[in-house]
Design a protein around this motif. Sequence first.
Motif, PDB file in Angstrom:
ATOM      1  N   GLY A   1       3.768   7.793   3.618  1.00  0.00           N
ATOM      2  CA  GLY A   1       3.103   6.499   3.731  1.00  0.00           C
ATOM      3  C   GLY A   1       3.716   5.632   4.801  1.00  0.00           C
ATOM      4  O   GLY A   1       3.008   4.956   5.557  1.00  0.00           O
TER       5      GLY A   1
ATOM      6  N   SER B   1       0.867   3.945  -3.180  1.00  0.00           N
ATOM      7  CA  SER B   1       0.567   5.364  -2.963  1.00  0.00           C
ATOM      8  C   SER B   1       1.738   6.238  -3.405  1.00  0.00           C
ATOM      9  O   SER B   1       1.546   7.312  -3.992  1.00  0.00           O
TER      10      SER B   1
ATOM     11  N   SER C   1       0.825  -1.215   0.000  1.00  0.00           N
ATOM     12  CA  SER C   1       0.000   0.000   0.000  1.00  0.00           C
ATOM     13  C   SER C   1       0.854   1.258   0.000  1.00  0.00           C
ATOM     14  O   SER C   1       0.577   2.218  -0.733  1.00  0.00           O
TER      15      SER C   1
END
Length: 360
Positions: A318, A297, A293
């Motif tokens: 992130g 991102s 993830s």
Amino acid sequence: MTELLRPHAEQEYADELAALAKVDDRPRPPRWRLSPWAVVTYLLGDTLADGTVISPKYVGPRRLVEVAVATLVTDRALLLLGVPGTAKTWVSEHLAAAICGDSTLLVQGTSGTPEEAIRYGWNYARLLAEGPTAAALVSSPIMTAMTDGRIARIEELTRIPSDVQDALITVLSEKTLPVPELGTEVQAVPGFNVIATANDRDRGVNELSSALRRRFNTVVLPLPASAEEEVEIVARRVEQLGRSLQLPEVPAAVAEIRRVVTVFRELRTGGTEDGRTKLKSPSGTLSTAEAISVLTSGLALSAHFGDGVLRPSDIAAGILGAVIRDPVSDRVVWVEYLEAVVRERDGWADFYRACREVTG
């Protein structure tokens, strides 16, 4: 067909499944589209005799996959257990896709999952007009799988309330689902089975009763054994997601992928790769899924607000969000890691500056 953001496994890998079915001459259990050998090959990847490349869907011990597939050949249900981010959902979807060509018979476990999601419900307009009839009954994914001889999936079984979980006991032990309102029952046909996933690390977990746990064979999916293995998993999955989102290609991002994996593994295990420095671990799991993830991102940031090349500044925020779940204790852990490890590591100066900037 209109391009889909996230195709089901049986859609995305239809060519591979068809190629395996074509060369698969081994015995197949009733209603299975592939033999157990071919299912394992589909998950772990291989090159077939005709030159077709089967991409690996899961990177991990072959024996675990063989045990999972062998379980589904029997009348025992399969429970995939592991900490968050160990590909439990991913494996269950691909198992269902390879075995019965349909991964969509899914019950998503939550604290509000009702018993009807496991047993059956009613079309209340017809129920009021006609009374309890077969036409008014609404099948659950479990009931549909029983009647069609397919695989049903239950995600996050331990998030389902305990009294609802226990609705599975008769289904798994007797292969029967009573419908007392109609004075009848649904009996499973060959090919039916259940794959459930669960973890015991998140909050809101309802432990399985001993009676229900006995109905499952449990396979524990581990975290990746080595950094190289985890980099391979993350790179492959980020590449797949990037293609569907039209993000920059992963090869240009391999250095940052390796850096994110290193950070996550060191904080997760409580020590640096060389074993020289002990570290405190944050409260989060820092799973492989979270690394994916963070990098996805970051690729979006680099594509739309940068020059298309993944840089430390694209992933710093992130990582901060993944590490700091508790704003007090986790922040202390993160700052200590930055100062004691990242600051002193050769070639990590840009990453250190980017992380310090977002950490404040």
